[in-house]
Write an enzyme that holds these catalytic residues in place. Structure first.
Site, PDB file in Angstrom:
ATOM      1  N   HIS A   1      64.774 -68.724 -16.255  1.00  0.00           N
ATOM      2  CA  HIS A   1      63.374 -69.113 -16.146  1.00  0.00           C
ATOM      3  C   HIS A   1      62.812 -69.339 -17.541  1.00  0.00           C
ATOM      4  O   HIS A   1      63.129 -68.606 -18.469  1.00  0.00           O
ATOM      5  CB  HIS A   1      62.577 -67.996 -15.441  1.00  0.00           C
ATOM      6  CG  HIS A   1      61.132 -68.314 -15.291  1.00  0.00           C
ATOM      7  ND1 HIS A   1      60.647 -69.147 -14.305  1.00  0.00           N
ATOM      8  CD2 HIS A   1      60.048 -67.932 -16.015  1.00  0.00           C
ATOM      9  CE1 HIS A   1      59.336 -69.254 -14.421  1.00  0.00           C
ATOM     10  NE2 HIS A   1      58.954 -68.522 -15.453  1.00  0.00           N
TER      11      HIS A   1
ATOM     12  N   ASP B   1      51.306 -65.497  -4.641  1.00  0.00           N
ATOM     13  CA  ASP B   1      51.174 -65.960  -6.027  1.00  0.00           C
ATOM     14  C   ASP B   1      50.462 -67.306  -6.087  1.00  0.00           C
ATOM     15  O   ASP B   1      49.625 -67.528  -6.960  1.00  0.00           O
ATOM     16  CB  ASP B   1      52.550 -66.057  -6.707  1.00  0.00           C
ATOM     17  CG  ASP B   1      52.408 -66.560  -8.135  1.00  0.00           C
ATOM     18  OD1 ASP B   1      51.762 -65.853  -8.936  1.00  0.00           O
ATOM     19  OD2 ASP B   1      52.889 -67.658  -8.450  1.00  0.00           O
TER      20      ASP B   1
ATOM     21  N   SER C   1      53.551 -62.275 -11.414  1.00  0.00           N
ATOM     22  CA  SER C   1      53.624 -63.646 -10.891  1.00  0.00           C
ATOM     23  C   SER C   1      55.033 -64.215 -11.111  1.00  0.00           C
ATOM     24  O   SER C   1      55.665 -64.732 -10.188  1.00  0.00           O
ATOM     25  CB  SER C   1      52.563 -64.490 -11.611  1.00  0.00           C
ATOM     26  OG  SER C   1      52.812 -65.856 -11.469  1.00  0.00           O
TER      27      SER C   1
ATOM     28  N   LYS D   1      58.419 -64.368  -8.040  1.00  0.00           N
ATOM     29  CA  LYS D   1      59.104 -65.616  -7.684  1.00  0.00           C
ATOM     30  C   LYS D   1      60.593 -65.525  -7.999  1.00  0.00           C
ATOM     31  O   LYS D   1      61.439 -65.994  -7.242  1.00  0.00           O
ATOM     32  CB  LYS D   1      58.465 -66.797  -8.419  1.00  0.00           C
ATOM     33  CG  LYS D   1      57.104 -67.159  -7.828  1.00  0.00           C
ATOM     34  CD  LYS D   1      56.394 -68.237  -8.609  1.00  0.00           C
ATOM     35  CE  LYS D   1      55.873 -67.753  -9.929  1.00  0.00           C
ATOM     36  NZ  LYS D   1      54.887 -68.520 -10.590  1.00  0.00           N
TER      37      LYS D   1
ATOM     38  N   ARG E   1      43.151 -67.408 -10.410  1.00  0.00           N
ATOM     39  CA  ARG E   1      43.183 -66.997 -11.827  1.00  0.00           C
ATOM     40  C   ARG E   1      42.872 -68.174 -12.739  1.00  0.00           C
ATOM     41  O   ARG E   1      42.171 -68.050 -13.743  1.00  0.00           O
ATOM     42  CB  ARG E   1      44.565 -66.415 -12.180  1.00  0.00           C
ATOM     43  CG  ARG E   1      44.801 -65.025 -11.616  1.00  0.00           C
ATOM     44  CD  ARG E   1      46.246 -64.616 -11.748  1.00  0.00           C
ATOM     45  NE  ARG E   1      46.716 -64.613 -13.108  1.00  0.00           N
ATOM     46  CZ  ARG E   1      47.991 -64.813 -13.474  1.00  0.00           C
ATOM     47  NH1 ARG E   1      48.915 -65.018 -12.559  1.00  0.00           N
ATOM     48  NH2 ARG E   1      48.330 -64.797 -14.736  1.00  0.00           N
TER      49      ARG E   1
HETATM   50  N1  URA Z   1      53.875 -68.636 -15.163  1.00  0.00           N
HETATM   51  C1  URA Z   1      53.793 -68.081 -13.934  1.00  0.00           C
HETATM   52  O1  URA Z   1      54.619 -68.354 -13.059  1.00  0.00           O
HETATM   53  N2  URA Z   1      52.775 -67.219 -13.699  1.00  0.00           N
HETATM   54  C2  URA Z   1      51.850 -66.894 -14.605  1.00  0.00           C
HETATM   55  O2  URA Z   1      50.973 -66.102 -14.327  1.00  0.00           O
HETATM   56  C3  URA Z   1      51.943 -67.487 -15.877  1.00  0.00           C
HETATM   57  C4  URA Z   1      52.977 -68.354 -16.130  1.00  0.00           C
END
Ligand code: URA
Length: 424
Positions: free
Chosen positions: A82, A161, A183, A187, A168
């Site tokens: 990621h 999320d 967050s 995922k 947010r």
């Molecule tokens: N990337 C994400 O997936 N979530 C966040 O809160 C910030 C960056």
């Protein structure tokens, strides 16, 4: 239990119980808690933070708010990668086939870009015919056959999320380490991999602007991983200038192919080697020395490139049909001096304005536009020497706006490191 008590508790900087966390996440997804209550709670979290225990519990509840992917039918250690996102960040497209060529199992779900950084899915879709919406069965079959596949995230992966992030975004509550960590990790954990490598970007083109915050975020994500029995390795890498030279979808695919072909800019090549070494070491359970040797071998014998071609062909794409615009403008420096700094966000914004990125989820992308840098931070440039090329189509450019992205000075300011540190 009621939401006002939970908001008050966080406002007073007290630790929330797992039941309270479940109550507010589930309540928000099921719409028994409304936007203004959730905004207020998010702001309290932003200001007062959360303990590891709370952050891990928040991740757990979010992770189970929708579908989770089961990859257990794939034999071996599945390694996910990621990136927290940056301008010109094309590492996924290079890394996946490269580590698969080394024997690592690399299934990957990726996102589209919204904002100035662009997403891997958009980049890959600039290859005519490339399908990113494979069925689960097609995805698994492909990984079984060739070791890698990149597909777009399914509709119902971590819906909590999606909903919380959208709120947010418009309530000034993005920049909170526990909220970012939960967050990202919800995922990643929902995607089913055994081990996770995170390229955490730091600098003026990244969400984390300084090393101290990046360290805290990395440590939090590693800790969440431990509590979920998943090995997480975070590499803190520089994003004070674009990664590589190309910014823009088709241009980035072309640069990725160059790197797999043993060419391409030094910085992206070196970063890919470091990240691939970590992934191969984790995926094959071998030392970093052995992993590094294998990665360099697969780069030099072009097996990574062969794997990339295989992946593209299996997903219906035609590499030879990639198109970049033939309207190219060369931008020249008005000064002689060292390239002291580059406004990375702004360059990303300029490519978005050219049509290379989205303002709304529904916007179409023009894959053929973008920028290719001719210089990097720390270089010495002469007046009238080329700073970059812009590939344009329908939208025009403002030369002054582009030149303002570069601070050119008599003193060099040194060359920025590519990798800061590894946290695991
Ligand atoms: N990337 C994400 O997936 N979530 C966040 O809160 C910030 C960056």
């Amino acid at each position: 239990m009621n939401i006002v008590d939970i908001i008050n508790k966080k406002r007073l900087n007290k630790e929330l119980t797992p039941e309270e966390i479940t109550f507010f996440v589930d309540g928000y997804v099921q719409e028994t808690i409304n936007d203004y209550q959730m905004s207020s709670l998010l702001m309290a979290i932003c200001i007062n933070g959360m303990s590891y225990e709370e952050t891990s519990n928040l991740t757990e509840v979010m992770l189970h708010s929708g579908d989770t992917i089961d990859l257990s039918m794939l034999k071996g250690i599945k390694v996910d990668k990621h990136s927290t996102g940056g301008v010109g960040d094309k590492t996924t497209m290079i890394l996946l086939p490269l580590v698969a060529a080394c024997g690592v199992i690399a299934p990957k779900m990726s996102g589209r870009g919204l904002g100035f950084t662009g997403g891997t899915i958009d980049k890959l879709e600039s290859i005519p015919g490339f399908k990113t919406n494979l069925t689960n069965e097609e995805f698994i079959n492909q990984v079984e056959k060739i070791g890698c596949s990149v597909v777009s995230q399914t509709g119902n992966l971590v819906p909590a999320d999606k909903k919380i992030y959208a709120l947010r975004d418009v309530t000034g509550t993005v920049e909170s380490i526990p909220l970012i960590a939960s967050s990202i990790m919800s995922k990643k954990l929902a995607s089913g991999a055994d081990k996770i490598v995170i390229d955490l970007k730091v600098g003026n083109g990244a969400l984390m602007k300084n090393l101290e915050d990046a360290r805290t975020l990395a440590t939090t994500m590693v800790e969440i991983g431990k509590r979920h029995n998943k090995e997480v390795v975070c590499l803190l890498t520089d994003m004070n200038q674009p990664l590589g030279n190309a910014i823009g979808n088709a241009l980035e695919v072309k640069e990725s192919i160059d790197v797999l072909d043993g060419k391409g800019p030094k910085d992206i090549r070196n970063l890919v080697i470091v990240l691939a070494t970590i992934m191969v070491s984790l995926g094959l359970n071998i030392s970093t020395e052995e992993a590094n040797k294998l990665v360099l071998e697969k780069l030099s014998n072009k097996e990574g490139l062969k794997k990339f071609r295989e992946m593209v062909a299996m997903q219906g794409g035609d590499i030879d049909a990639i198109k970049v615009s033939d309207k190219v403008v060369s931008i020249k420096s008005k000064k002689t001096g060292f390239v002291k700094s580059i406004n990375t966000d702004m360059l990303g914004e300029i490519v978005r304005k050219l049509g290379g990125g989205r303002y709304n989820k529904e916007d179409n992308i023009d894959s053929s536009v973008g920028i290719v840098l001719s210089i990097k931070q720390g270089d010495y440039i002469l007046e009238d020497e080329e700073i970059l090329k812009v590939y344009i189509n329908e939208k025009d450019i403002k030369v002054e706006e582009i030149l303002e992205c570069f601070e050119i000075d008599n003193t060099s300011g040194g060359v920025l490191p590519l990798v800061y540190e590894l946290i695991k």
